[in-house]
Design a protein around this motif. Structure first.
Motif, PDB file in Angstrom:
ATOM      1  N   SER A 252       0.837  -1.202   0.000  1.00 52.39           N
ATOM      2  CA  SER A 252       0.000   0.000   0.000  1.00 52.39           C
ATOM      3  C   SER A 252       0.868   1.247   0.000  1.00 52.39           C
ATOM      4  CB  SER A 252      -0.893   0.027   1.232  1.00 52.39           C
ATOM      5  OG  SER A 252      -1.709  -1.097   1.262  1.00 52.39           O
TER       6      SER A 252
ATOM      7  N   ASP B  35      -5.784  -0.397  -4.538  1.00 58.65           N
ATOM      8  CA  ASP B  35      -5.219  -0.949  -3.299  1.00 58.65           C
ATOM      9  C   ASP B  35      -6.215  -1.931  -2.698  1.00 58.65           C
ATOM     10  OD1 ASP B  35      -3.779  -1.535  -1.103  1.00 58.65           O
ATOM     11  OD2 ASP B  35      -3.800   0.475  -0.231  1.00 58.65           O
ATOM     12  N   GLU B  36      -5.993  -3.196  -2.958  1.00 57.12           N
ATOM     13  CA  GLU B  36      -6.869  -4.272  -2.477  1.00 57.12           C
ATOM     14  C   GLU B  36      -8.350  -3.939  -2.678  1.00 57.12           C
ATOM     15  OE1 GLU B  36      -5.840  -6.265   1.018  1.00 57.12           O
ATOM     16  OE2 GLU B  36      -3.775  -5.577   1.053  1.00 57.12           O
TER      17      GLU B  36
HETATM   18 MG   LIG Z   1      -2.348  -2.623   2.356  1.00 59.79          MG
END
Ligand SMILES: [Mg+2]
Ligand SMILES: Nc1ncnc2c1ncn2[C@@H]1O[C@H](COP(=O)(O)OP(=O)(O)O)[C@@H](O)[C@H]1O
Lengths: 263, 438
Positions: free
Chosen positions: A62, A182-183
């Motif tokens: 991240s 991000d995810e």
């Molecule tokens: Mg992360």
């Protein structure tokens, strides 16, 4: 975690990697206080690339993609996005942010605005697009993520999968040349993961440059042209998906893959 | 289904059950009474005891309230009327309210000019409508709301028209300075320069300009002096101004407190903590007594204006803390969402952060408003004739010496109406702004 069952042929005709450089990261280092979170990152992303970043929790994935649009500040090395180097100049940052779209794990939609207002806010205020045109663009992209009928609802009234698709549409309304994820599916129920991944696949089919942090290895296998494995703030291994999954070189990668794929 | 044996685990439903009415004893008035008043013998006893107590209290209060003393001209006459009715001396003496209610509302404001405060407060309603009920009135009305702050003091204090116009001009000057500078430098520098330019205009230049214009074109209405102000008119004036000014000031202070700029941050923290650390009374005494010592002799600095500034500063410190709570409750993701779209700091604050932070803070903001409005009664201590100050003056009259409950009851009822309306409005607003199901 599971393999993704993509139930259609992926159209690769427009997925072309060009020679033009979209993002260049040179010897980049970042610390949180005294904690060395990113160590000597070197990465060049060409236009049209679809890169999946994988790695154990806390490995700095991240942080890496958040450095690319300056949600986090790096302390050493250089990051050049679309030919503009990230420096502390505010004007630079706002320019890069308006050209790099980002989707978050928790969507980060604005709950006090309707779906349509979420999508038109930045075009109207940052790009100074006339309102009528911004609404048309927003409706175009909402149709693209298949929820035009929800335009006048509030984010709180939508399911997680729908919210994430709105978030994607909201980014697209700024006509970004690069998308960061991000995810995007980590907070979703299994049945909703597919609808979000479908949207991301369509984006890839149109030739968007994408950097995705995700645990969806099926997506990585079928859509990505490069998989990057990170551990302890470093890039440990990167390869084409086929090689990466079938023939991992480093022990850390092997361990990670065996855990995540459950072999 | 009861013939399902314990040892047969498999079960398949072949007919789906239709929806049925709930049993009658659990819905309607009977169901409600049963659930809320008579659930069990102990609650039933409590219900009857409560009804008896409430009935007794109501009987006592109402027999006091409904007393035939409306036309009495003094406390003595009241007593005569009551004892003639045979009820000893129990019962309210409403003559005082009949004789003095106008004074409780307007203080010593000239009677032939009552229309001015009345008009001012009616227009206040018009000006508030687009702010309070944005979706129900035409949006052009907001222009009236924008000029109302200059109309309001002019109607109340009167005097030359050039005064409010020059005050307005200060804002226009500030706006253009900001516009010109924020393009070439940063927003922050633009804001600072705009504030300096506006202050320069108000404090130094505007006085001469107003005098000059007034000698050329003397347009104006009869001036009323501050010492004639009083009653609820004064309370509402102080309350409304303090409320309207403390919200924007509080927002600025709350943002300043979160600022990355060291100096801005410590100035804001210092201000907030200092003001919250001293009682309002102290600030009011500073306004009424101490400021005179520091001002050059001969300067007149209106007492109501001084009180307004102090009450506003006091309220804004509390407001800042309430809004800071709202800001703290916002998830970090909202800032990141705004940043990632390329909104700059001010856009993000105005379009994304503040609307949500203010919405979260509505109960606290309205509590502060209500507190400020009630605190306006403290100005009676520095000699201003708000309703409480007036009630003392009225009791000094030998006709009404000894009347207490009636005056305080009337004042309390008036305050209750205003505060209760604010509280209901805040609940309406919260309901209206609730989006989503979570
Ligand atoms: Mg992360
Ligand atoms: N704001 C922060 N302050 C201090 N440490 C942080 C902060 N954000 C993340 N970290 C730490 O940095 C490391 C990398 O975090 P992150 O990039 O979120 O990892 P990943 O996304 O790969 O799970 C973790 O050890 C995390 O605890």
């Amino acid at each position: 975690m599971s393999e993704l069952a993509i139930d259609r042929e992926i159209d690769r005709s427009k997925m072309k990697v060009s020679d033009e450089v979209a993002i260049e990261i040179i010897n980049m280092n970042k610390w949180y206080g005294t904690f060395h979170v990113l160590r000597d990152i070197n990465l060049t992303v060409n236009r049209g690339e679809r890169i999946v970043i994988a790695g154990p929790s806390g490995s700095g994935k991240s942080t890496l993609i958040r450095c690319i649009n300056r949600l986090e500040e790096h302390q050493a090395g250089r990051i050049i996005v679309d030919g503009t180097e990230l420096s502390s100049d505010l004007k630079n940052i706002d320019k890069i942010r308006s050209e790099v779209g980002m989707c978050f794990q928790h969507f980060n939609l604005f709950p006090h605005l309707t779906i349509l207002e979420n999508c038109t806010l930045a075009p109207i205020w940052v790009r100074k697009t006339p309102k009528k045109e911004a609404v048309e663009t927003a409706m175009h992209f909402l149709a693209k993520v298949k929820i035009p009928e929800q335009a006048n609802k509030y984010p709180g009234q939508l399911s997680g999968g729908q919210q994430q698709r709105v978030a994607i549409a909201r980014s697209l309304c700024m006509r970004p040349r690069i998308m960061l994820f991000d995810e995007p599916t980590s907070a979703l129920d299994p049945e909703m993961i597919k609808e979000v991944l479908d949207t991301m696949i369509e984006l890839a089919e149109e030739g968007m440059t994408m950097l995705c942090v995700t645990h969806e290895m099926g997506f990585a296998r079928q859509v990505a042209n490069r998989v990057i494995f990170m551990d302890q703030g470093q890039i440990v291994e990167q390869n084409e998906p086929e090689e990466f999954f079938n023939n991992p070189k480093s022990d850390r990668t092997k361990l990670f893959l065996s855990q995540i794929l459950g072999h | 289904m009861s013939n399902t044996h314990a040892d047969t685990v498999a079960f398949v439903r072949d007919t789906m059950l239709p929806q049925q009415e709930p049993p009658p004893s659990s819905v309607g008035a009977v169901g409600w009474a049963r659930a809320n008043l008579f659930s069990g013998w102990f609650n039933t006893i409590l219900t009857f005891v409560s009804i008896l107590v409430i009935g007794f209290v109501l009987y006592e209060i109402l027999s006091w309230v409904f007393s035939p003393t409306w036309n009495a001209g003094s406390l003595r006459e009241c007593r005569e009327i009551l004892s003639a009715g045979g009820e000893a001396t129990r019962g309210a003496c409403w003559g005082v309210i009949r004789e003095r209610w106008i004074q409780l509302l307007f203080g010593f404001y000239p009677a032939d000019l009552y229309w001015r405060p009345i008009l001012a407060f009616i227009l206040l309603g018009v000006a508030l409508a687009p702010v309070l009920f944005a979706d129900k009135v035409p949006s052009q009305l907001i222009w009236f709301s924008a000029i109302y702050p200059f109309l309001f003091p002019w109607l109340l204090w009167g005097g030359t028209i050039w005064g409010p116009l020059s005050a307005l001009a200060g804002f226009v000057i500030g706006y253009f300075v900001f516009k010109a500078l924020s393009e070439v430098t940063s927003t922050l520098i633009g804001i600072i320069a705009a504030v300096v330019a506006a202050l320069l205009w108000w404090l130094v230049l505007s006085g001469y300009v107003v005098d000059a214009l007034n000698s050329i074109l003397p347009i104006g209405i009869q001036a009323v002096e501050s010492r004639n102000f009083g009653g609820f008119m004064l309370s509402i004036t102080i309350g409304v101004v303090a409320i309207a000014c403390s919200l924007p000031l509080g927002i600025v202070l709350a943002l300043g407190r979160q600022s990355d700029l060291m100096i801005v941050k410590y100035i804001c923290v210092g201000f907030i903590e200092f003001v919250r650390g001293v009682p309002l009374i102290t600030l009011l005494f500073v306004a009424s007594v101490l400021l005179n010592l520091f001002l050059p002799p001969g300067t007149t600095f209106d007492i109501i204006l001084r009180v307004l500034i102090m009450v506003t500063l006091f309220a804004s410190a509390y407001m800042a803390e309430v809004i800071r709570g709202g800001l703290a409750a916002l998830p970090k993701g909202q800032y990141e969402g705004a940043d990632s779209l390329g909104l700059n700091y001010w856009q993000a604050q105005r379009l994304v952060i503040m609307p949500q932070a203010l919405k979260i803070s509505i109960p606290g903001i309205v509590s502060t408003f209500i507190g400020v409005f009630k605190d306006t009664t403290l100005v009676s201590i520095i000699g201003l004739l708000d309703p409480l100050g007036l009630s003392n003056a009225i009791r000094a009259d030998s006709n009404w010496n000894g009347v207490v409950w009636e005056l305080y009851g009337f004042i309390a009822a008036m305050f209750f109406i205003f505060c209760f309306s604010m509280s209901r409005y805040s609940m309406y607003l919260e309901r209206k702004l609730r989006t989503g199901h979570r």
